[in-house]
Write a protein that holds these residues in place. Structure first.
Motif, PDB file in Angstrom:
ATOM      1  N   ASP A 103     -85.671  37.358  44.773  1.00 17.71           N
ATOM      2  CA  ASP A 103     -86.788  36.426  44.922  1.00 17.71           C
ATOM      3  C   ASP A 103     -87.924  37.039  45.742  1.00 17.71           C
ATOM      4  N   ALA A 104     -87.566  37.764  46.799  1.00 17.54           N
ATOM      5  CA  ALA A 104     -88.588  38.421  47.618  1.00 17.54           C
ATOM      6  C   ALA A 104     -89.310  39.490  46.810  1.00 17.54           C
ATOM      7  N   LEU A 109     -94.089  41.377  43.891  1.00  9.69           N
ATOM      8  CA  LEU A 109     -94.773  41.814  42.676  1.00  9.69           C
ATOM      9  C   LEU A 109     -95.964  40.912  42.347  1.00  9.69           C
ATOM     10  N   GLU A 110     -95.858  39.639  42.698  1.00  8.99           N
ATOM     11  CA  GLU A 110     -96.934  38.691  42.415  1.00  8.99           C
ATOM     12  C   GLU A 110     -98.012  38.691  43.496  1.00  8.99           C
ATOM     13  N   SER A 111     -97.721  39.257  44.654  1.00  7.40           N
ATOM     14  CA  SER A 111     -98.634  39.210  45.790  1.00  7.40           C
ATOM     15  C   SER A 111     -99.697  40.290  45.700  1.00  7.40           C
ATOM     16  N   GLU A 112    -100.848  39.944  46.238  1.00  6.60           N
ATOM     17  CA  GLU A 112    -101.927  40.927  46.281  1.00  6.60           C
ATOM     18  C   GLU A 112    -102.387  41.201  47.710  1.00  6.60           C
ATOM     19  N   ALA A 113    -101.951  40.408  48.671  1.00  6.14           N
ATOM     20  CA  ALA A 113    -102.397  40.555  50.054  1.00  6.14           C
ATOM     21  C   ALA A 113    -101.499  41.530  50.802  1.00  6.14           C
ATOM     22  N   ARG A 118     -96.203  43.156  53.585  1.00  2.00           N
ATOM     23  CA  ARG A 118     -95.425  43.560  54.761  1.00  2.00           C
ATOM     24  C   ARG A 118     -94.337  42.533  55.069  1.00  2.00           C
ATOM     25  N   LYS A 119     -94.679  41.249  55.051  1.00  5.25           N
ATOM     26  CA  LYS A 119     -93.695  40.203  55.319  1.00  5.25           C
ATOM     27  C   LYS A 119     -92.565  40.230  54.288  1.00  5.25           C
ATOM     28  N   LEU A 120     -92.930  40.385  53.030  1.00  9.32           N
ATOM     29  CA  LEU A 120     -91.917  40.413  51.976  1.00  9.32           C
ATOM     30  C   LEU A 120     -91.050  41.662  52.082  1.00  9.32           C
ATOM     31  N   ALA A 121     -91.652  42.779  52.426  1.00  7.06           N
ATOM     32  CA  ALA A 121     -90.877  44.005  52.605  1.00  7.06           C
ATOM     33  C   ALA A 121     -89.872  43.836  53.742  1.00  7.06           C
ATOM     34  N   ASP A 122     -90.282  43.169  54.828  1.00 14.27           N
ATOM     35  CA  ASP A 122     -89.364  42.901  55.939  1.00 14.27           C
ATOM     36  C   ASP A 122     -88.214  42.011  55.481  1.00 14.27           C
ATOM     37  N   ARG A 123     -88.510  41.000  54.689  1.00 17.29           N
ATOM     38  CA  ARG A 123     -87.457  40.089  54.182  1.00 17.29           C
ATOM     39  C   ARG A 123     -86.495  40.847  53.268  1.00 17.29           C
ATOM     40  N   ILE A 124     -87.019  41.726  52.432  1.00 19.36           N
ATOM     41  CA  ILE A 124     -86.164  42.531  51.554  1.00 19.36           C
ATOM     42  C   ILE A 124     -85.237  43.403  52.400  1.00 19.36           C
ATOM     43  N   ARG A 125     -85.781  43.993  53.438  1.00 20.34           N
ATOM     44  CA  ARG A 125     -84.976  44.840  54.311  1.00 20.34           C
ATOM     45  C   ARG A 125     -83.880  44.020  54.997  1.00 20.34           C
ATOM     46  N   GLU A 126     -84.214  42.850  55.539  1.00 18.56           N
ATOM     47  CA  GLU A 126     -83.224  41.995  56.199  1.00 18.56           C
ATOM     48  C   GLU A 126     -82.104  41.598  55.237  1.00 18.56           C
ATOM     49  N   ALA A 127     -82.487  41.179  54.062  1.00 16.67           N
ATOM     50  CA  ALA A 127     -81.484  40.736  53.084  1.00 16.67           C
ATOM     51  C   ALA A 127     -80.596  41.895  52.656  1.00 16.67           C
ATOM     52  N   SER A 128     -81.189  43.058  52.435  1.00 16.68           N
ATOM     53  CA  SER A 128     -80.380  44.194  52.000  1.00 16.68           C
ATOM     54  C   SER A 128     -79.450  44.659  53.113  1.00 16.68           C
ATOM     55  N   GLU A 129     -79.901  44.589  54.367  1.00 18.25           N
ATOM     56  CA  GLU A 129     -79.034  44.937  55.496  1.00 18.25           C
ATOM     57  C   GLU A 129     -77.837  43.992  55.558  1.00 18.25           C
ATOM     58  N   GLN A 130     -78.084  42.712  55.315  1.00 16.93           N
ATOM     59  CA  GLN A 130     -77.009  41.743  55.328  1.00 16.93           C
ATOM     60  C   GLN A 130     -75.984  42.045  54.245  1.00 16.93           C
ATOM     61  N   VAL A 131     -76.453  42.389  53.062  1.00 17.28           N
ATOM     62  CA  VAL A 131     -75.552  42.734  51.962  1.00 17.28           C
ATOM     63  C   VAL A 131     -74.728  43.953  52.334  1.00 17.28           C
TER      64      VAL A 131
END
Length: 135
Positions: A103-104, A109-113, A118-131
């Motif tokens: 989802d992140a 991919l849909e974001s342009e800002a 940066r926020k989404l990249a941080d969320r991806i990193r957190e989720a992947s670390e948890q996995v």
């Protein structure tokens, strides 16, 4: 007990039974092979194939009470396996984390800002670390 209370009670019992059947079928997917073959077949027939105790009794030559006891014992064993091994809980947690990653990534991919990226990249990193911790 009035008719409405009786209906609500039966409905609640049915909902609880359905939830337990879903849980047991998930546990069975993970731990079913740990049951002995006869118990596995009886459990499958009752929980997964929705056969009645009488139908299974006729098929196996056991009493209805004997079939019921095997289903209860098998259900208890499946719950015990999950309590000790937590494979289903880990699977569900991993699935939720991977869904969050997906989802992140979709939002990224849909974001342009740039700030949002940066926020989404941080969320991806957190989720992947948890996995990774859970694997």
């Amino acid at each position: 007990m009035d008719a409405q209370t009786h209906y609500s009670s039966k409905k609640s019992d049915t909902e609880e039974w359905l939830q337990e059947a879903v849980t047991l079928s998930l546990y069975y997917d993970f731990y079913g092979e740990l049951l002995n073959p006869r118990h596995r077949q009886i459990f499958e027939d009752y929980i997964l194939n929705d056969f009645s105790l009488g139908e299974i009794s006729d098929e196996t030559g056991l009493s209805r009470q004997g079939v019921y006891d095997i289903v209860k014992r098998s259900s208890r064993k499946l719950h015990e396996y999950e309590e000790k091994l937590h494979l289903v809980a880990r699977f569900q947690s991993t699935r939720a984390q991977v869904t969050a990653i997906r989802d992140a990534a979709d939002r990224l991919l849909e974001s342009e800002a740039a700030g949002e990226v940066r926020k989404l990249a941080d969320r991806i990193r957190e989720a992947s670390e948890q996995v990774l911790k859970e694997l």
